[in-house]
Motif scaffolding. Structure first.
Motif, PDB file in Angstrom:
ATOM      1  N   VAL A   8      43.924  42.409  40.940  1.00 52.38           N
ATOM      2  CA  VAL A   8      44.006  41.311  39.971  1.00 52.38           C
ATOM      3  C   VAL A   8      42.660  40.584  39.889  1.00 52.38           C
ATOM      4  CG1 VAL A   8      45.093  39.082  39.445  1.00 52.38           C
ATOM      5  CG2 VAL A   8      46.499  41.005  40.205  1.00 52.38           C
ATOM      6  N   ILE A   9      42.042  40.324  41.027  1.00 48.48           N
ATOM      7  CA  ILE A   9      40.748  39.629  41.068  1.00 48.48           C
ATOM      8  C   ILE A   9      39.689  40.457  40.362  1.00 48.48           C
ATOM      9  CG2 ILE A   9      38.891  38.880  42.612  1.00 48.48           C
ATOM     10  CD1 ILE A   9      41.222  38.087  44.599  1.00 48.48           C
ATOM     11  N   GLU A  11      40.125  42.758  38.034  1.00 48.96           N
ATOM     12  CA  GLU A  11      40.419  42.774  36.597  1.00 48.96           C
ATOM     13  C   GLU A  11      40.037  41.444  35.958  1.00 48.96           C
ATOM     14  OE1 GLU A  11      44.131  43.616  33.511  1.00 48.96           O
ATOM     15  OE2 GLU A  11      44.490  43.686  35.671  1.00 48.96           O
ATOM     16  N   PHE A  12      40.348  40.343  36.606  1.00 51.59           N
ATOM     17  CA  PHE A  12      39.994  39.004  36.121  1.00 51.59           C
ATOM     18  C   PHE A  12      38.490  38.914  35.891  1.00 51.59           C
ATOM     19  CE2 PHE A  12      38.630  34.652  36.803  1.00 51.59           C
ATOM     20  CZ  PHE A  12      39.624  33.860  36.252  1.00 51.59           C
ATOM     21  N   ARG A  13      37.714  39.317  36.875  1.00 52.50           N
ATOM     22  CA  ARG A  13      36.253  39.205  36.791  1.00 52.50           C
ATOM     23  C   ARG A  13      35.656  40.172  35.782  1.00 52.50           C
ATOM     24  NH1 ARG A  13      35.485  38.334  43.280  1.00 52.50           N
ATOM     25  NH2 ARG A  13      35.776  36.056  43.237  1.00 52.50           N
ATOM     26  N   ALA A  14      36.260  41.309  35.603  1.00 57.52           N
ATOM     27  CA  ALA A  14      35.749  42.305  34.649  1.00 57.52           C
ATOM     28  C   ALA A  14      36.069  41.936  33.202  1.00 57.52           C
ATOM     29  CB  ALA A  14      36.327  43.682  34.976  1.00 57.52           C
ATOM     30  N   ASN A  15      37.056  41.044  33.001  1.00 56.50           N
ATOM     31  CA  ASN A  15      37.534  40.723  31.651  1.00 56.50           C
ATOM     32  C   ASN A  15      37.456  39.237  31.330  1.00 56.50           C
ATOM     33  OD1 ASN A  15      38.563  43.413  30.663  1.00 56.50           O
ATOM     34  ND2 ASN A  15      39.618  43.235  32.627  1.00 56.50           N
ATOM     35  N   GLU A  16      36.472  38.559  31.881  1.00 56.08           N
ATOM     36  CA  GLU A  16      36.219  37.140  31.591  1.00 56.08           C
ATOM     37  C   GLU A  16      37.460  36.270  31.781  1.00 56.08           C
ATOM     38  OE1 GLU A  16      34.490  37.334  27.662  1.00 56.08           O
ATOM     39  OE2 GLU A  16      32.505  37.702  28.539  1.00 56.08           O
ATOM     40  N   GLY A  17      38.193  36.545  32.861  1.00 58.96           N
ATOM     41  CA  GLY A  17      39.327  35.700  33.205  1.00 58.96           C
ATOM     42  C   GLY A  17      40.667  36.138  32.648  1.00 58.96           C
ATOM     43  N   ARG A  18      40.708  37.290  32.024  1.00 56.88           N
ATOM     44  CA  ARG A  18      41.970  37.790  31.474  1.00 56.88           C
ATOM     45  C   ARG A  18      42.449  38.976  32.301  1.00 56.88           C
ATOM     46  NH1 ARG A  18      38.625  36.816  27.347  1.00 56.88           N
ATOM     47  NH2 ARG A  18      38.102  39.008  27.094  1.00 56.88           N
ATOM     48  N   ALA A  24      49.737  39.329  31.520  1.00 54.22           N
ATOM     49  CA  ALA A  24      49.112  39.449  30.197  1.00 54.22           C
ATOM     50  C   ALA A  24      49.392  38.198  29.367  1.00 54.22           C
ATOM     51  CB  ALA A  24      49.624  40.683  29.470  1.00 54.22           C
ATOM     52  N   GLY A  25      48.322  37.567  28.892  1.00 55.40           N
ATOM     53  CA  GLY A  25      48.439  36.392  28.043  1.00 55.40           C
ATOM     54  C   GLY A  25      48.638  35.078  28.782  1.00 55.40           C
ATOM     55  N   ALA A  26      48.869  35.133  30.081  1.00 56.58           N
ATOM     56  CA  ALA A  26      49.096  33.906  30.858  1.00 56.58           C
ATOM     57  C   ALA A  26      47.760  33.318  31.307  1.00 56.58           C
ATOM     58  CB  ALA A  26      49.953  34.218  32.084  1.00 56.58           C
ATOM     59  N   PRO A  27      47.676  31.990  31.384  1.00 52.60           N
ATOM     60  CA  PRO A  27      46.452  31.378  31.907  1.00 52.60           C
ATOM     61  C   PRO A  27      46.329  31.674  33.406  1.00 52.60           C
ATOM     62  CG  PRO A  27      48.092  29.699  31.430  1.00 52.60           C
ATOM     63  CD  PRO A  27      48.668  31.005  30.985  1.00 52.60           C
ATOM     64  N   MET A  28      45.199  32.246  33.782  1.00 57.82           N
ATOM     65  CA  MET A  28      44.972  32.639  35.173  1.00 57.82           C
ATOM     66  C   MET A  28      43.732  31.946  35.719  1.00 57.82           C
ATOM     67  SD  MET A  28      47.282  34.885  36.147  1.00 57.82           S
ATOM     68  CE  MET A  28      46.491  35.565  37.593  1.00 57.82           C
ATOM     69  N   VAL A  29      43.745  31.720  37.028  1.00 62.09           N
ATOM     70  CA  VAL A  29      42.618  31.117  37.728  1.00 62.09           C
ATOM     71  C   VAL A  29      42.514  31.796  39.098  1.00 62.09           C
ATOM     72  CG1 VAL A  29      43.994  29.236  38.734  1.00 62.09           C
ATOM     73  CG2 VAL A  29      41.571  28.885  38.300  1.00 62.09           C
ATOM     74  N   LEU A  30      41.291  31.900  39.588  1.00 55.54           N
ATOM     75  CA  LEU A  30      41.072  32.349  40.965  1.00 55.54           C
ATOM     76  C   LEU A  30      40.704  31.117  41.777  1.00 55.54           C
ATOM     77  CD1 LEU A  30      38.902  35.568  40.447  1.00 55.54           C
ATOM     78  CD2 LEU A  30      41.400  35.363  40.537  1.00 55.54           C
ATOM     79  N   VAL A  31      41.486  30.840  42.804  1.00 59.24           N
ATOM     80  CA  VAL A  31      41.251  29.668  43.637  1.00 59.24           C
ATOM     81  C   VAL A  31      40.586  30.108  44.941  1.00 59.24           C
ATOM     82  CG1 VAL A  31      42.319  27.723  44.830  1.00 59.24           C
ATOM     83  CG2 VAL A  31      43.211  28.458  42.609  1.00 59.24           C
ATOM     84  N   HIS A  32      39.414  29.533  45.206  1.00 58.74           N
ATOM     85  CA  HIS A  32      38.674  29.802  46.440  1.00 58.74           C
ATOM     86  C   HIS A  32      39.038  28.721  47.447  1.00 58.74           C
ATOM     87  CE1 HIS A  32      35.623  32.628  44.608  1.00 58.74           C
ATOM     88  NE2 HIS A  32      36.215  32.115  43.547  1.00 58.74           N
ATOM     89  N   HIS A  33      39.421  29.133  48.645  1.00 61.96           N
ATOM     90  CA  HIS A  33      39.802  28.177  49.687  1.00 61.96           C
ATOM     91  C   HIS A  33      39.449  28.752  51.042  1.00 61.96           C
ATOM     92  CE1 HIS A  33      43.556  30.574  50.411  1.00 61.96           C
ATOM     93  NE2 HIS A  33      43.360  30.861  49.136  1.00 61.96           N
ATOM     94  N   VAL A  43      40.262  34.054  48.434  1.00 61.64           N
ATOM     95  CA  VAL A  43      40.428  33.893  46.991  1.00 61.64           C
ATOM     96  C   VAL A  43      41.858  34.286  46.643  1.00 61.64           C
ATOM     97  CG1 VAL A  43      39.652  34.582  44.692  1.00 61.64           C
ATOM     98  CG2 VAL A  43      38.001  34.473  46.585  1.00 61.64           C
ATOM     99  N   SER A  44      42.555  33.407  45.933  1.00 62.58           N
ATOM    100  CA  SER A  44      43.940  33.664  45.533  1.00 62.58           C
ATOM    101  C   SER A  44      44.066  33.574  44.022  1.00 62.58           C
ATOM    102  CB  SER A  44      44.884  32.651  46.178  1.00 62.58           C
ATOM    103  OG  SER A  44      44.834  32.739  47.581  1.00 62.58           O
ATOM    104  N   PRO A  45      44.513  34.665  43.372  1.00 65.65           N
ATOM    105  CA  PRO A  45      44.762  34.594  41.931  1.00 65.65           C
ATOM    106  C   PRO A  45      46.099  33.923  41.672  1.00 65.65           C
ATOM    107  CG  PRO A  45      45.209  36.805  42.746  1.00 65.65           C
ATOM    108  CD  PRO A  45      44.736  35.997  43.916  1.00 65.65           C
ATOM    109  N   MET A  46      46.147  33.094  40.631  1.00 71.07           N
ATOM    110  CA  MET A  46      47.420  32.461  40.289  1.00 71.07           C
ATOM    111  C   MET A  46      47.445  32.012  38.832  1.00 71.07           C
ATOM    112  SD  MET A  46      46.949  29.064  42.669  1.00 71.07           S
ATOM    113  CE  MET A  46      46.315  29.963  44.075  1.00 71.07           C
ATOM    114  N   MET A  47      48.649  31.913  38.323  1.00 74.68           N
ATOM    115  CA  MET A  47      48.846  31.335  36.997  1.00 74.68           C
ATOM    116  C   MET A  47      48.690  29.831  37.122  1.00 74.68           C
ATOM    117  SD  MET A  47      52.173  33.441  35.642  1.00 74.68           S
ATOM    118  CE  MET A  47      52.318  32.481  34.152  1.00 74.68           C
ATOM    119  N   TYR A  48      48.299  29.210  36.018  1.00 74.69           N
ATOM    120  CA  TYR A  48      48.226  27.746  36.023  1.00 74.69           C
ATOM    121  C   TYR A  48      48.785  27.201  34.719  1.00 74.69           C
ATOM    122  CZ  TYR A  48      44.054  27.851  32.994  1.00 74.69           C
ATOM    123  OH  TYR A  48      43.187  28.038  31.953  1.00 74.69           O
ATOM    124  N   LEU A  49      49.104  25.925  34.766  1.00 74.74           N
ATOM    125  CA  LEU A  49      49.547  25.179  33.591  1.00 74.74           C
ATOM    126  C   LEU A  49      48.423  24.229  33.227  1.00 74.74           C
ATOM    127  CD1 LEU A  49      51.849  24.241  31.642  1.00 74.74           C
ATOM    128  CD2 LEU A  49      52.422  22.539  33.400  1.00 74.74           C
TER     129      LEU A  49
END
Length: 142
Positions: A8-9, A11-18, A24-33, A43-49
């Motif tokens: 997922v990480i 794919e996110f980085r290869a596709n500008e956050g998608r 698919a189509g959901a807002p995604m963020v990678l959280v660094h902690h 790094v944890s991928p997750m959907m956000y609101l």
């Protein structure tokens, strides 16, 4: 990190956050902690609101797919009080605040309405735990 998260990480980085698949189509963020016990960077991928009017605020949900316990990243973020996120092609620091009461319930209900899987997670955790909602707010650069 699991192979699934790694894919997922990547794919996110290869596709500008998608990403595709179930996100698919959901807002995604990678959280660094940082692990509160191990000190390891994670790094944890997750959907956000997204917030309705403030692009610097988003909400994440410690659902862990309806598991009986909170995810490790939740404990790390609450303990640290800050993290950084990758959203789209941008990376920036965020403050972390746990929502409670009616504020938490309203944000969770909105997410569950948009993405019914979250309602299913809440059903799985009913009587065991309330799924935490964290507000992530962009911090000014140091």
């Amino acid at each position: 990190m699991s192979d699934w998260n790694t894919r997922v990480i990547e794919e996110f980085r290869a596709n500008e956050g998608r990403v595709g698949g179930p996100f698919a189509g959901a807002p995604m963020v990678l959280v660094h902690h940082r692990g509160r016990r191990t000190g390891r960077d994670m790094v944890s991928p997750m959907m956000y609101l997204p917030h309705e009017t403030d692009d610097d605020v988003m909400y994440v949900f410690a659902s862990k797919g309806g598991a009986p316990e909170n995810p490790g990243w939740y404990h790390n973020l609450v303990s640290a009080g800050q993290a950084s996120v990758e959203r789209g092609t941008e990376t920036y620091p965020v403050g972390v605040r746990e929502l409670t009461g009616a504020e938490r319930d309203r944000r969770f209900a909105t997410q569950a309405e948009r993405y019914p899987g979250f309602a299913g997670y809440a059903e799985k955790t009913a009587g065991i735990r309330t799924i935490p909602v964290l507000e992530l707010t962009r911090l000014a650069p140091a």
